[in-house]
Design an enzyme around this catalytic site. Structure first.
Site, PDB file in Angstrom:
ATOM      1  CB  THR A 130      -0.942  -0.031   1.212  1.00 29.60           C
ATOM      2  OG1 THR A 130      -1.703  -1.240   1.163  1.00 29.60           O
ATOM      3  CG2 THR A 130      -1.886   1.144   1.211  1.00 29.60           C
ATOM      4  CD  GLU A 167      -5.765  -5.547   0.569  1.00 27.47           C
ATOM      5  OE1 GLU A 167      -5.602  -6.767   0.335  1.00 27.47           O
ATOM      6  OE2 GLU A 167      -5.454  -5.008   1.638  1.00 27.47           O
ATOM      7  NE  ARG A 183      -3.821  -7.760   8.511  1.00 31.99           N
ATOM      8  CZ  ARG A 183      -3.142  -7.305   7.455  1.00 31.99           C
ATOM      9  NH1 ARG A 183      -3.154  -6.026   7.160  1.00 31.99           N
ATOM     10  NH2 ARG A 183      -2.428  -8.104   6.697  1.00 31.99           N
TER      11      ARG A 183
HETATM   12  N1  LIG Z   1      10.641   1.032   3.472  1.00 35.65           N
HETATM   13  C1  LIG Z   1       9.955   1.169   4.611  1.00 35.65           C
HETATM   14  N2  LIG Z   1      10.498   1.742   5.690  1.00 35.65           N
HETATM   15  C2  LIG Z   1       9.820   1.887   6.831  1.00 35.65           C
HETATM   16  N3  LIG Z   1       8.540   1.486   7.028  1.00 35.65           N
HETATM   17  C3  LIG Z   1       7.916   0.908   5.995  1.00 35.65           C
HETATM   18  C4  LIG Z   1       8.574   0.721   4.740  1.00 35.65           C
HETATM   19  N4  LIG Z   1       7.700   0.120   3.919  1.00 35.65           N
HETATM   20  C5  LIG Z   1       6.559  -0.062   4.598  1.00 35.65           C
HETATM   21  N5  LIG Z   1       6.677   0.418   5.860  1.00 35.65           N
HETATM   22  C6  LIG Z   1       5.637   0.385   6.926  1.00 35.65           C
HETATM   23  O1  LIG Z   1       5.247  -0.982   7.104  1.00 35.65           O
HETATM   24  C7  LIG Z   1       3.850  -1.071   7.381  1.00 35.65           C
HETATM   25  C8  LIG Z   1       3.175  -1.956   6.360  1.00 35.65           C
HETATM   26  O2  LIG Z   1       3.122  -1.290   5.103  1.00 35.65           O
HETATM   27  P1  LIG Z   1       1.884  -1.433   4.141  1.00 35.65           P
HETATM   28  O3  LIG Z   1       0.625  -1.260   4.900  1.00 35.65           O
HETATM   29  O4  LIG Z   1       2.105  -0.594   2.948  1.00 35.65           O
HETATM   30  O5  LIG Z   1       2.052  -2.978   3.761  1.00 35.65           O
HETATM   31  P2  LIG Z   1       1.154  -3.877   2.846  1.00 35.65           P
HETATM   32  O6  LIG Z   1       2.061  -4.729   2.053  1.00 35.65           O
HETATM   33  O7  LIG Z   1       0.200  -3.038   2.092  1.00 35.65           O
HETATM   34  O8  LIG Z   1       0.405  -4.756   3.935  1.00 35.65           O
HETATM   35  P3  LIG Z   1      -0.914  -5.637   3.766  1.00 35.65           P
HETATM   36  O9  LIG Z   1      -0.477  -6.867   3.057  1.00 35.65           O
HETATM   37  O10 LIG Z   1      -1.338  -5.925   5.144  1.00 35.65           O
HETATM   38  O11 LIG Z   1      -1.879  -4.824   2.974  1.00 35.65           O
HETATM   39  C9  LIG Z   1       3.326   0.348   7.380  1.00 35.65           C
HETATM   40  O12 LIG Z   1       3.277   0.817   8.690  1.00 35.65           O
HETATM   41  C10 LIG Z   1       4.359   1.093   6.547  1.00 35.65           C
HETATM   42  O13 LIG Z   1       4.385   2.447   6.880  1.00 35.65           O
HETATM   43 MG   LIG Z   2      -1.895  -3.030   2.069  1.00 27.82          MG
END
Ligand SMILES: Nc1ncnc2c1ncn2[C@@H]1O[C@H](COP(=O)(O)OP(=O)(O)OP(=O)(O)O)[C@@H](O)[C@H]1O
Ligand SMILES: [Mg+2]
Length: 762
Positions: A34, A218, A603
């Site tokens: 995301t 998603e 989560r």
């Molecule tokens: N390169 C990074 N450095 C620091 N924090 C990060 C980095 N990438 C992602 N995060 C943090 O990690 C967490 C998860 O990121 P995100 O929600 O985008 O993951 P996602 O892959 O979309 O997860 P999900 O599969 O649950 O949808 C968030 O709090 C985000 O701010």
């Molecule tokens: Mg996500």
């Protein structure tokens, strides 16, 4: 924008910097998918000079859309965010159809019917067709209709393989006609109409030209029509970025198809594929716990998930005596965590089905802990709120019969059921809406003059109020409506505590409209009743959005994409999670439960408490639950197992009646291989299934005995039989006398095995 570079790892930065052409980001939970979408949008605007209104980002929930906008405000500024298109598939389509829908015969002021309205339309169609609602439960028929629509099929594309299908097709046809007549759409129509619009050259091209970049979060939970929509949108430029995780595909029951990830590679052969494998969200223990649970899943796409985060506190698994014990313990832990400085907004309690929330709610209320239930539509379910909304909708769209029937005698104005029935028949004979029929009510010969006069009075009142919508603000229109219809007066005259509560709810509704008006004006839009009603129908959890930090209670399905410092995962027992007993479950259902458990665990950022009970009272019955198989899949290291004091001794109230021999649920039958071997070619039709929120309703029935016990019916393949509980069905296969036969019951029940002695010829 320089901060963008330091906040992304190498593959993330690659995905963000990618500008034109198809891109698939394929990655595990919490790896920044995301975040990539958000930063990509910021990058397109700031570095590539793409105008914000040319970018469409599709999110899974309204809540996720809100969060994405919020993050983008920080990255790109509020001015930019206002022009962006960020929203769910449904909200985006609704917005586009209001502008372009006339080309496919949709009027601008179309209404979006929610599930209850849709069910009312089905019920009406059943009555008109003289089909028994007990045999064809409207909910099940509606579910079947949705299934077809999700695949892009209308009644004419369906093939009747049984007389049950035949009935569904007839209802479906009427359903569509009523929707058209009422100028209304359901959620599936929003997508379907949009696809049709895009397939028309002139209008389709106009919409295609509008968006130069499309991004979908998603992606694993898009269904066939949604994917078709995405492809049609980007046909000319192919600037499409989808992000997804096959391990988190949890909406198969709603038509989602994880294979879309594979199809994407096929349909966009030049696509850049980026994998993200580093988890930033959770502690080491939580990431490894989640991997332990998902590992046995057989059909995973190869990818890794690891983290540099510290191990953190161990995952706790806690055995409780029963659901009250569980709720009390969770509440105590929430109080402790708050004491130690964690905001309530950082805590979430998950459960598998909504019905589990009641006991938890009671415990939280008793402890004075503010909480919100996300995903419930409580406020908008209340009768007086629904009445008020029905009036408002009728003002915008006079042809909405569902709404007319709701308010025709509310408050009581002396229009009885006989008059209503005759009015419906009169309108039917003229193929008109009820409102149109009211226009010439004096021609309805079998309606008495006095009744005609009352109906005419209602018609005039509605017309006057309708005129006000052109000049007055939406909230004033509501106030005026409540006064002029006598609705408020009737409640005031009632003078009971309940009536007072209803008046408060109506005041709350006025307040909600005023909030909407303020926001619309701030966004440079004119507040309209249409705008408000659209928001209500699309945003089920609107009443959950308050400022004060609260504990969040939600189903695991609702928790997708979110993260919390503390996660309490309750009800981890066999039969609850995975939901229902195992024997009859298809493998695919079980895999989906496993993925759901994976979503739940991932989560949590730092603290994860998993609870299970020895006995649980739910749906008015006692269940005895062994700890979930998913608990057994957690690694040894980094997980501690405990019991509450109560759990060590089984409370007396559970000893009287063990209730283990649960009957299978109809929805689990679709993959259970019960199709007759002799049916000759082609896979068997899957039995209709119900979404999880509704499953338990069926369960009530299934826990009862099969009744009957009368003499055995002669059963042959194809013969019609009757079962006391499930009604009529058709025999699909028979093995030997004395062994269960497979019967296809009506929608909602699906195929089941039943002993001949419980059947009689229909
Ligand atoms: N390169 C990074 N450095 C620091 N924090 C990060 C980095 N990438 C992602 N995060 C943090 O990690 C967490 C998860 O990121 P995100 O929600 O985008 O993951 P996602 O892959 O979309 O997860 P999900 O599969 O649950 O949808 C968030 O709090 C985000 O701010
Ligand atoms: Mg996500």
């Amino acid at each position: 924008m320089s901060s963008v570079d330091v906040e992304l790892n190498t593959p993330q930065a690659e995905a963000v910097a990618h500008v034109n052409g198809p891109l698939l980001v394929f990655a595990g939970a919490g790896s920044g998918k995301t975040r990539v979408i958000t930063y990509r949008v910021a990058n397109l605007i700031a570095r590539e000079g793409v105008a914000p209104y040319r970018i469409l980002a599709v999110t899974f929930t309204n809540k996720a859309a809100g969060e994405m906008k919020h993050r983008l405000e920080g990255l790109a500024g509020a001015d930019v965010v206002r022009d962006l298109w960020v929203g769910t598939f449904h909200a985006t389509c609704a917005r586009l159809l209001r502008r372009h829908g006339e080309a496919i015969g949709l009027q601008r002021n179309f209404l979006i019917y929610d599930t209850q309205d849709q069910k009312a339309v089905v019920t009406r169609a059943l009555r008109e067709l003289d089909l028994d609602e007990r045999r064809y439960p409207p909910r099940s028929v509606l579910y079947q209709i949705h299934k077809e629509k999700q695949e892009g099929r209308g009644p004419d594309e369906m093939t009747a393989e049984s007389y049950v299908d035949d009935a569904v097709i007839k209802v479906f046809r009427r359903y569509e006609a009523h929707m058209r007549e009422a100028n209304a759409v359901d959620f599936e129509d929003l997508i379907g109409h949009m696809v049709r619009l895009l397939e028309r050259e002139t209008e389709g091209d106009a919409i295609r030209r509008r968006f130069t970049h499309v991004l979908v979060d998603e992606f694993q939970d898009t269904n066939a029509m949604q994917y078709r929509l995405v492809r049609a949108l980007v046909r000319d430029h192919q600037n499409v970025c989808v992000v997804g995780d096959d391990d988190q595909s949890i909406y198969r029951w709603r038509g989602a198809d994880v294979r879309n990830i594979r199809y994407f590679r096929r349909d966009f052969p030049g696509a850049t594929v980026v994998k993200l494998e580093q988890n930033y969200r959770s502690t080491g223990h939580i990431v490894r716990g989640a991997l332990g649970v998902i590992a046995p899943s057989p059909h995973r796409e190869p990818k890794e998930l690891w983290t540099e985060n510290e191990d953190g506190p161990p995952i706790e698994v806690l055995g409780c005596a029963d659901e009250r014990d569980e709720a009390a313990f969770v509440t105590r832990r929430i109080l402790d965590a708050r004491e130690q400085g964690t905001s309530l907004g950082e805590m979430a309690v998950f459960y598998r089905v909504h019905a589990q929330s009641r006991v938890l709610e009671e415990a939280l209320r008793a402890a004075n802990l503010p909480y919100q239930i996300v995903g419930g539509t409580k406020f908008y379910e209340r009768a007086e709120v629904k009445d008020a909304l029905a009036y408002l909708r009728l003002l915008i769209n006079p042809r909405s019969d569902v709404d007319m029937l709701r308010i025709i005698n509310t408050p009581a104005r002396g229009i009885g059921t006989t008059t209503i029935d005759r009015l419906v028949a009169f309108a039917g004979s003229r193929s008109e809406s009820l409102n149109d029929a009211l226009e010439c009510i004096d021609e309805a010969r079998d309606i008495a003059a006095a009744a005609q006069k009352r109906l005419g009075g209602l018609r005039n009142l509605l017309a006057e109020l309708r005129a006000r919508t052109a000049t007055d603000s939406p909230s004033d229109v509501l106030l005026e409506t409540l006064e002029r219809t006598g609705y408020r007066e009737a409640l005031r005259a009632d003078n009971t505590a309940e009536a007072d509560a209803r008046l408060e709810n109506l005041a709350e509704l006025v307040g909600t409209i005023r909030d909407y008006e303020t926001e619309a004006i701030a966004a440079g839009e004119k507040p309209t009743l249409e705008g408000f009603l659209e928001r209500v129908s699309l945003q089920a959890d609107i009443d959950a959005m308050r400022d004060e930090p609260r504990v969040t209670l939600m189903t695991v399905h609702g928790a997708k994409g979110l993260e919390f410092q503390h996660v309490f995962l309750t009800g981890m027992e066999e039969d609850m999670f995975p939901y229902k007993s195992m024997e009859d479950r298809g493998d695919e259902d079980m895999e989906e439960e496993r993925r759901l458990a994976y979503v739940a665990i991932t989560r949590a950022r730092r603290h994860l408490l998993i609870t299970h009970t020895s006995a649980r009272q739910i749906f008015g019955k006692t269940r005895w639950g062994a700890p979930s198989r998913f608990i057994a899949n957690l690694p040894r290291e980094g997980v501690v197992h405990k019991q509450t004091r109560g759990a060590k001794s089984t409370p007396q109230r559970f000893i009287d009646r063990p209730d283990r021999d649960l009957q299978p649920m109809p929805w689990s039958r679709r993959t259970s291989g019960l199709a007759p071997a002799s049916s000759g070619g082609g896979p068997a039709r899957p039995a209709p299934s119900a979404p999880p929120g509704q499953r338990y309703v069926d369960r009530e029935f299934f826990q009862d005995d099969h009744g009957g016990g009368e003499s055995a019916a002669p059963i042959r393949r194809g013969s019609r039989v009757h079962h006391q509980r499930f009604g009529e069905g058709e025999v699909r296969s028979v093995v030997n006398a004395g062994e269960p036969a497979v019967i296809a019951f009506f929608p909602g029940w699906g195929e089941k095995k039943v002993l001949a002695r419980f059947l009689r010829p229909a």
